[in-house]
Design a protein around this motif. Structure first.
Motif, short mmCIF file in Angstrom:
data_model
loop_
_atom_site.label_atom_id
_atom_site.label_comp_id
_atom_site.label_asym_id
_atom_site.label_seq_id
_atom_site.Cartn_x
_atom_site.Cartn_y
_atom_site.Cartn_z
N TYR A 56 -52.01 16.16 -15.24
CA TYR A 56 -52.51 17.07 -14.52
C TYR A 56 -53.76 16.72 -14.10
O TYR A 56 -54.69 17.28 -13.35
CB TYR A 56 -52.59 18.57 -14.97
N THR A 57 -54.57 15.90 -15.03
CA THR A 57 -55.84 15.31 -14.59
C THR A 57 -56.01 13.77 -14.46
O THR A 57 -55.02 13.13 -15.00
CB THR A 57 -57.11 15.79 -15.70
N MET A 58 -56.97 13.34 -13.99
CA MET A 58 -57.13 11.85 -13.84
C MET A 58 -58.38 11.37 -14.05
O MET A 58 -59.36 12.28 -13.92
CB MET A 58 -56.71 11.40 -12.33
N PHE A 59 -58.65 10.22 -14.43
CA PHE A 59 -60.05 9.83 -14.61
C PHE A 59 -60.90 9.70 -13.40
O PHE A 59 -60.58 9.29 -12.40
CB PHE A 59 -60.07 8.45 -15.01
N ASP A 60 -62.34 10.11 -13.46
CA ASP A 60 -63.21 10.24 -12.56
C ASP A 60 -64.43 9.73 -12.92
O ASP A 60 -65.07 10.84 -13.67
CB ASP A 60 -63.09 11.21 -11.60
N ARG A 61 -65.24 8.54 -12.64
CA ARG A 61 -66.65 8.54 -13.43
C ARG A 61 -67.52 9.42 -13.03
O ARG A 61 -68.73 9.56 -13.64
CB ARG A 61 -66.86 6.91 -13.20
N LYS A 62 -67.37 10.21 -11.81
CA LYS A 62 -68.46 10.80 -11.42
C LYS A 62 -68.37 12.26 -11.82
O LYS A 62 -69.44 13.16 -11.46
CB LYS A 62 -68.38 10.99 -9.73
N VAL A 63 -67.36 12.72 -12.51
CA VAL A 63 -67.28 14.08 -12.93
C VAL A 63 -67.82 14.16 -14.34
O VAL A 63 -67.53 13.35 -15.12
CB VAL A 63 -65.82 14.27 -12.69
N LYS A 64 -68.46 15.43 -14.44
CA LYS A 64 -68.66 15.65 -16.00
C LYS A 64 -67.45 15.87 -16.78
O LYS A 64 -66.66 16.43 -16.53
CB LYS A 64 -69.30 17.05 -15.91
N LEU A 104 -51.38 6.47 -14.73
CA LEU A 104 -52.15 5.74 -15.94
C LEU A 104 -53.82 6.20 -15.75
O LEU A 104 -54.18 6.15 -14.71
CB LEU A 104 -52.01 4.00 -15.78
N ASN A 105 -54.27 6.03 -17.13
CA ASN A 105 -55.91 6.49 -16.93
C ASN A 105 -56.53 5.33 -17.84
O ASN A 105 -55.49 4.71 -18.79
CB ASN A 105 -56.20 7.79 -17.50
N PRO A 106 -57.92 5.12 -17.70
CA PRO A 106 -58.24 4.13 -18.61
C PRO A 106 -58.32 4.51 -20.03
O PRO A 106 -58.28 5.66 -20.28
CB PRO A 106 -59.83 3.93 -18.32
N PRO A 107 -57.94 3.74 -21.15
CA PRO A 107 -57.88 4.07 -22.48
C PRO A 107 -59.19 4.43 -23.12
O PRO A 107 -60.14 3.86 -22.51
CB PRO A 107 -57.46 2.75 -23.22
N GLY A 108 -59.23 5.73 -23.62
CA GLY A 108 -60.20 6.06 -24.33
C GLY A 108 -60.79 7.44 -23.45
O GLY A 108 -61.66 7.97 -24.13
N TYR A 109 -60.42 7.58 -22.13
CA TYR A 109 -60.72 8.56 -21.45
C TYR A 109 -60.08 9.64 -21.38
O TYR A 109 -59.19 9.63 -20.56
CB TYR A 109 -61.35 8.03 -20.11
#
Lengths: 110, 87
Positions: A78-86, A105-110
């Motif tokens: 339901y969610t995905m990685f985004d570097r700009k989001v808190k 897929l999302n980056p590992p660790g996030y």
């Protein structure tokens, strides 16, 4: 509170046009159905090819890398990685064309 | 001979141009259109490229357009027990 000067978002800021920050329950349900549909198509293609003793690189890669709907964590569904989001996560429904592309897929660790 | 029965469920409007090209290569022009392709590696590659838009089944027989139409026809609501010419 009422009347023409009531404080609503559209009166304060003009255009109010935003997607809610999280998905509703039926949205999540339909997303799971779509994920399962893609899984079943990959399984169908795999079964049909393996009957003939064939395989393709893209199929092997998908099977090796992509988790199926059951294997995915709810967080990844339901969610995905985004570097700009808190918190580095945003709802997957913020992704353009999200009902017609695979985002698993999302980056590992996030 | 085994075939993929491929139906386009979601349109590719607004998706990258290559997606539309793949649909064109599969012979899919409009939603709910069904095409049959023999099971092969290249067709499998096409399917995997646009798998979010399709419905795919593996079938033994290829149905013609008229046979598909017959399958999709609704029940007429009546059935003929006897024709007058047979009396």
């Amino acid at each position: 509170m009422f009347g023409p000067f009531r404080p609503t978002f559209s009166l304060f800021g003009g255009l109010l046009w935003k997607r809610p920050w999280r998905m509703s329950r039926p949205q999540k349900y339909r997303l799971r159905q779509r994920l399962r549909r893609v899984d079943s198509i990959v399984a169908t293609v795999d079964a049909a090819l393996s009957k003939k003793g064939l395989t393709t690189r893209s199929l092997e890669r998908w099977k090796a890398e992509m988790p199926t709907e059951e294997e995915m964590r709810p967080k990844d569904k339901y969610t995905m990685f985004d570097r700009k989001v808190k918190g580095y996560r945003k709802g997957v429904h913020k992704l353009p064309k999200w009902t017609r592309i695979s985002q698993r897929l999302n980056p590992p660790g996030y | 001979m085994a075939y993929f029965r491929i139906t386009l469920l979601r349109s590719a409007i607004g998706l990258p141009r290559r997606t539309n090209g793949v649909l064109q290569a599969l012979g899919l022009r409009r939603r709910m259109q069904t095409v049959y392709h023999p099971v092969s590696r290249d067709i499998a590659g096409f399917i995997l490229h646009v798998k979010e838009l399709l419905d795919v089944q593996e079938v033994e027989e290829k149905l013609s357009k008229s046979e598909l139409h017959e399958l999709r026809k609704p029940q007429p609501g009546y059935w003929v027990e006897k024709r007058t010419s047979e009396r």
